[in-house]
Design an enzyme around this catalytic site. Structure first.
Site, PDB file in Angstrom:
ATOM      1  N   HIS A  63       8.260  -9.593   6.599  1.00 50.78           N
ATOM      2  CA  HIS A  63       8.245  -8.191   6.189  1.00 50.78           C
ATOM      3  C   HIS A  63       9.258  -7.399   7.013  1.00 50.78           C
ATOM      4  O   HIS A  63       9.479  -7.698   8.194  1.00 50.78           O
ATOM      5  CB  HIS A  63       6.836  -7.614   6.380  1.00 50.78           C
ATOM      6  CG  HIS A  63       6.612  -6.323   5.689  1.00 50.78           C
ATOM      7  ND1 HIS A  63       6.978  -5.111   6.252  1.00 50.78           N
ATOM      8  CD2 HIS A  63       6.074  -6.030   4.480  1.00 50.78           C
ATOM      9  CE1 HIS A  63       6.663  -4.140   5.415  1.00 50.78           C
ATOM     10  NE2 HIS A  63       6.117  -4.657   4.335  1.00 50.78           N
ATOM     11  N   ASP A 114       0.863  -1.175   0.000  1.00 55.49           N
ATOM     12  CA  ASP A 114       0.000   0.000   0.000  1.00 55.49           C
ATOM     13  C   ASP A 114       0.903   1.229   0.000  1.00 55.49           C
ATOM     14  O   ASP A 114       1.935   1.226   0.672  1.00 55.49           O
ATOM     15  CB  ASP A 114      -0.844  -0.040   1.284  1.00 55.49           C
ATOM     16  CG  ASP A 114      -2.102   0.786   1.215  1.00 55.49           C
ATOM     17  OD1 ASP A 114      -2.770   0.744   0.181  1.00 55.49           O
ATOM     18  OD2 ASP A 114      -2.429   1.444   2.220  1.00 55.49           O
ATOM     19  N   PHE A 137       8.017   1.327  -0.991  1.00 51.31           N
ATOM     20  CA  PHE A 137       9.006   1.550   0.067  1.00 51.31           C
ATOM     21  C   PHE A 137       9.737   2.889  -0.043  1.00 51.31           C
ATOM     22  O   PHE A 137      10.418   3.306   0.890  1.00 51.31           O
ATOM     23  CB  PHE A 137      10.033   0.408   0.150  1.00 51.31           C
ATOM     24  CG  PHE A 137       9.455  -0.894   0.595  1.00 51.31           C
ATOM     25  CD1 PHE A 137       9.215  -1.155   1.939  1.00 51.31           C
ATOM     26  CD2 PHE A 137       9.139  -1.866  -0.329  1.00 51.31           C
ATOM     27  CE1 PHE A 137       8.669  -2.360   2.353  1.00 51.31           C
ATOM     28  CE2 PHE A 137       8.594  -3.085   0.075  1.00 51.31           C
ATOM     29  CZ  PHE A 137       8.355  -3.334   1.418  1.00 51.31           C
ATOM     30  N   TYR A 143       2.489   4.796   1.038  1.00 52.32           N
ATOM     31  CA  TYR A 143       2.504   5.593   2.266  1.00 52.32           C
ATOM     32  C   TYR A 143       1.358   6.601   2.202  1.00 52.32           C
ATOM     33  O   TYR A 143       1.033   7.121   1.139  1.00 52.32           O
ATOM     34  CB  TYR A 143       3.826   6.335   2.414  1.00 52.32           C
ATOM     35  CG  TYR A 143       5.039   5.447   2.547  1.00 52.32           C
ATOM     36  CD1 TYR A 143       5.172   4.553   3.609  1.00 52.32           C
ATOM     37  CD2 TYR A 143       6.082   5.518   1.621  1.00 52.32           C
ATOM     38  CE1 TYR A 143       6.309   3.750   3.744  1.00 52.32           C
ATOM     39  CE2 TYR A 143       7.222   4.722   1.748  1.00 52.32           C
ATOM     40  CZ  TYR A 143       7.323   3.841   2.809  1.00 52.32           C
ATOM     41  OH  TYR A 143       8.437   3.060   2.931  1.00 52.32           O
TER      42      TYR A 143
END
Length: 225
Positions: free
Chosen positions: A187, A64, A77, A66
């Site tokens: 993760h 998703d 990322f 930020y």
């Protein structure tokens, strides 16, 4: 939104005429018109603009975008250069890079350098409402990005897939091409990084695999700004 113009179009053009995508487009258009959505509309497809399909060497799958200001810009990322606060998951990625390859930890989280070397920084969902994580899940982006993953899987050359966390690892059954390398780990978020992300050495494994197949490795060092 700035439409895809490069060789991704050959694989993704059929998606644009499917009913789910038409509904998704209307939903996204409506969201941008009535509320704050990230990334900026012209950045939604940056992962494809910066990393043409024929250049993809590594796929790094996020979930998703930020959802805070000056963060998301279309690469998983990654945050914009002016964002001085590096998100926790990316801090942990940098820590693993430091331990794995000796990369210095930079003062920013702008990963465009990776994208331009062939690292497809792909989120499963490409938009989000401001300050509402996962608010655009289940609207159709997942079908679109599955088509992206299928397009990379179909490439007749070696590609590395980083599958970090369960949602990313759920895509593993789609990766049927024996030429590819699939690397799985927890993760890198602070909640799970200590369960096996730290010490996974995925970056050095990816580079060794690329070199073994006659492909230039990735320079993972992000420079200070």
């Amino acid at each position: 939104m700035a439409m895809i113009q490069n060789d991704w179009l050959d694989s993704l053009q059929p998606e644009f005429s499917k009913p789910y995508y038409k509904q998704l487009f209307q939903f996204v258009q409506n969201e941008y018109s009535k509320t704050v959505v990230y990334p900026p509309a012209n950045d939604i497809f940056n992962a494809f603009h910066f990393t043409p399909l024929h250049d993809v060497k590594v796929v790094l799958l996020g979930q998703d975008p930020y959802h805070n200001e000056r963060q998301a810009h279309g690469l998983s990322f990654s945050v914009l250069p002016e964002q001085k606060e590096i998100p926790p998951s990316l801090q942990n990625i940098y820590q693993e890079l430091n331990e794995d390859l000796g990369c210095d930890i930079p003062n920013n989280g702008y990963l465009r350098k990776w994208a331009e070397q062939g690292v497809l920084l792909l989120n499963a969902v490409l938009t989000v409402r401001a300050h509402q994580a996962n608010s655009h899940q289940g609207k159709g982006w997942e079908k679109f990005t599955d088509a992206v993953i299928e397009a990379v899987n179909a490439q007749d050359r070696p590609v590395v897939f980083f599958l970090w966390g369960r949602p990313a690892q759920n895509k593993a059954p789609m990766l049927t091409n024996p030429k590819h390398l699939i690397l799985k780990a927890p993760h890198p978020s602070p909640l799970s990084a200590y369960r096996g992300f730290f010490g996974c050495r995925h970056f050095s494994q990816a580079n060794e695999f690329l070199k073994e197949n006659g492909i230039d490795p990735i320079d993972w060092q992000i420079e200070n700004i």
